[in-house]
Design an enzyme around this catalytic site. Structure first.
Site, PDB file in Angstrom:
ATOM      1  N   GLY A   1       2.106   2.039  10.680  1.00 13.64           N
ATOM      2  CA  GLY A   1       3.033   3.162  10.550  1.00 13.64           C
ATOM      3  C   GLY A   1       3.742   3.533  11.834  1.00 13.64           C
TER       4      GLY A   1
ATOM      5  CD  GLU B   1      -3.019   5.341   6.711  1.00 17.70           C
ATOM      6  OE1 GLU B   1      -2.979   5.442   5.465  1.00 17.70           O
ATOM      7  OE2 GLU B   1      -2.076   4.888   7.385  1.00 17.70           O
TER       8      GLU B   1
ATOM      9  CD  GLU C   1      -3.696  -2.829   7.148  1.00 15.59           C
ATOM     10  OE1 GLU C   1      -2.541  -2.971   6.723  1.00 15.59           O
ATOM     11  OE2 GLU C   1      -4.396  -1.835   6.879  1.00 15.59           O
TER      12      GLU C   1
ATOM     13  CB  SER D   1       4.900  -2.054  11.937  1.00 13.24           C
ATOM     14  OG  SER D   1       4.518  -0.698  12.166  1.00 13.24           O
TER      15      SER D   1
ATOM     16  CG  HIS E   1      -5.967   1.762   4.957  1.00 12.23           C
ATOM     17  ND1 HIS E   1      -5.574   2.699   5.879  1.00 12.23           N
ATOM     18  CD2 HIS E   1      -4.947   0.880   4.838  1.00 12.23           C
ATOM     19  CE1 HIS E   1      -4.344   2.388   6.292  1.00 12.23           C
ATOM     20  NE2 HIS E   1      -3.946   1.294   5.678  1.00 12.23           N
TER      21      HIS E   1
ATOM     22  CE  LYS F   1      -0.184   3.191   4.667  1.00 15.46           C
ATOM     23  NZ  LYS F   1      -0.192   3.265   6.103  1.00 15.46           N
TER      24      LYS F   1
ATOM     25  CG  ASN G   1      -1.716   1.221   1.415  1.00 23.56           C
ATOM     26  OD1 ASN G   1      -1.781   2.057   0.508  1.00 23.56           O
ATOM     27  ND2 ASN G   1      -2.365   1.358   2.569  1.00 23.56           N
TER      28      ASN G   1
HETATM   29  P1  PGA Z   1       2.545   0.083   7.633  1.00 25.96           P
HETATM   30  O1  PGA Z   1       1.098   0.320   6.975  1.00 25.96           O
HETATM   31  O2  PGA Z   1       3.084  -1.177   7.023  1.00 25.96           O
HETATM   32  O3  PGA Z   1       3.339   1.297   7.251  1.00 25.96           O
HETATM   33  O4  PGA Z   1       2.339  -0.043   9.084  1.00 25.96           O
HETATM   34  C1  PGA Z   1       0.236  -0.754   6.734  1.00 25.96           C
HETATM   35  C2  PGA Z   1      -1.019  -0.261   6.096  1.00 25.96           C
HETATM   36  O5  PGA Z   1      -1.419   0.893   6.360  1.00 25.96           O
HETATM   37  O6  PGA Z   1      -1.663  -0.978   5.316  1.00 25.96           O
END
Ligand code: PGA
Length: 249
Positions: free
Chosen positions: A172, A96, A166, A212, A94, A11, A9
């Site tokens: 993140g 976010e 997740e 992560s 997601h 982003k 992803n």
């Molecule tokens: P990350 O993000 O691997 O940077 O923690 C995962 C995601 O948002 O799908």
């Protein structure tokens, strides 16, 4: 036997030119036929990324889409716009998007239905906040999210979808769920799919872990019996993403 699926992803990172260059280089290194590999890139980079990975095992996905086919939704992208240019996957719900753009479980359900109707493979995200984990309601929360997302969807369609568990506190942050925490939640997701549908559907659906994931922890996570790969954010735009795709089984 479920085929593993590892999705990056990206982003809000990379211009079309940057995406093409990185996708081309990474697709060459991460071309592992025993794993489904997906790069979910920004809308503006989709076409160049598709050209860049042509002839490899890598598919291109979007990070979101609207649930309507067309209309007065300024700034939005419809499913048919994605399929026409060769998009195969779409991330839905997601955390976010839920947190910053107010997406609800109801929106997620509508998007999931529309994605499936268009032949897009949805990657549906669920996961608890730190407070929910501390309160001991992680499993309850993800069960509700899965039930709401799949409401009114047939078993045949459900098996085409991918669910990404997740935990929000791991996204993140550099704090990864332990493999035991990730496995417990992914097993609970599989169980609720079995309750909504049947044992066969539960066995067939692919469930990723995200939050992560790095080249160093991917193997331990992905080798858990209920974890069928990962949704990878930050580490998916690093030069060693191929180490995640080629994790040690
Ligand atoms: P990350 O993000 O691997 O940077 O923690 C995962 C995601 O948002 O799908």
């Amino acid at each position: 036997m479920r085929k593993k699926i590892i999705a990056g992803n990206w982003k809000m990172n990379k211009t079309p030119a940057q995406a093409a260059a990185f996708a081309k280089e990474m697709a060459a290194k991460a071309d592992n036929a025993s794993v489904d590999v997906v790069f979910c890139v920004p809308y503006t980079a989709i076409s160049t990324a598709i050209n860049a990975v042509a002839g490899t095992n890598v598919a291109i996905g979007a990070q979101n889409m609207h649930f309507e086919e067309s209309g007065a939704y300024t700034g939005e992208i419809a499913p048919g716009m994605l399929t026409e240019i060769g998009v195969k996957y779409v991330i839905i719900g997601h955390s976010e998007r839920r947190a910053y753009f107010g997406e609800t479980d109801c929106d997620v359900n509508k998007k999931l239905k529309v994605a499936l109707a268009h032949g897009l493979i949805p990657i549906v995200c669920v996961g608890e906040s730190l407070t929910q984990r501390q309160l001991g309601i992680t499993i309850e929360h993800v069960r509700i999210q899965v039930k709401a997302a799949f409401d009114g969807i047939s078993a045949a369609d459900a098996t085409k979808a991918v669910i990404a568990y997740e935990p929000i506190w791991a996204i993140g942050t550099g704090v990864t769920a332990t493999s035991a925490q990730a496995e417990e939640a992914c097993a609970a997701v599989r169980q609720v799919v079995g309750e909504i549908y049947d044992a066969q559907t539960a066995e067939a659906i692919r469930i990723q872990y995200g939050g992560s994931v790095t080249a160093d922890n991917a193997a331990e996570l992905f080798n858990q019996s209920n974890i069928d790969g990962g949704l990878v954010g930050g580490a998916s735009i690093k030069d060693d993403f191929d180490r995640i795709v080629n994790y040690k089984r």
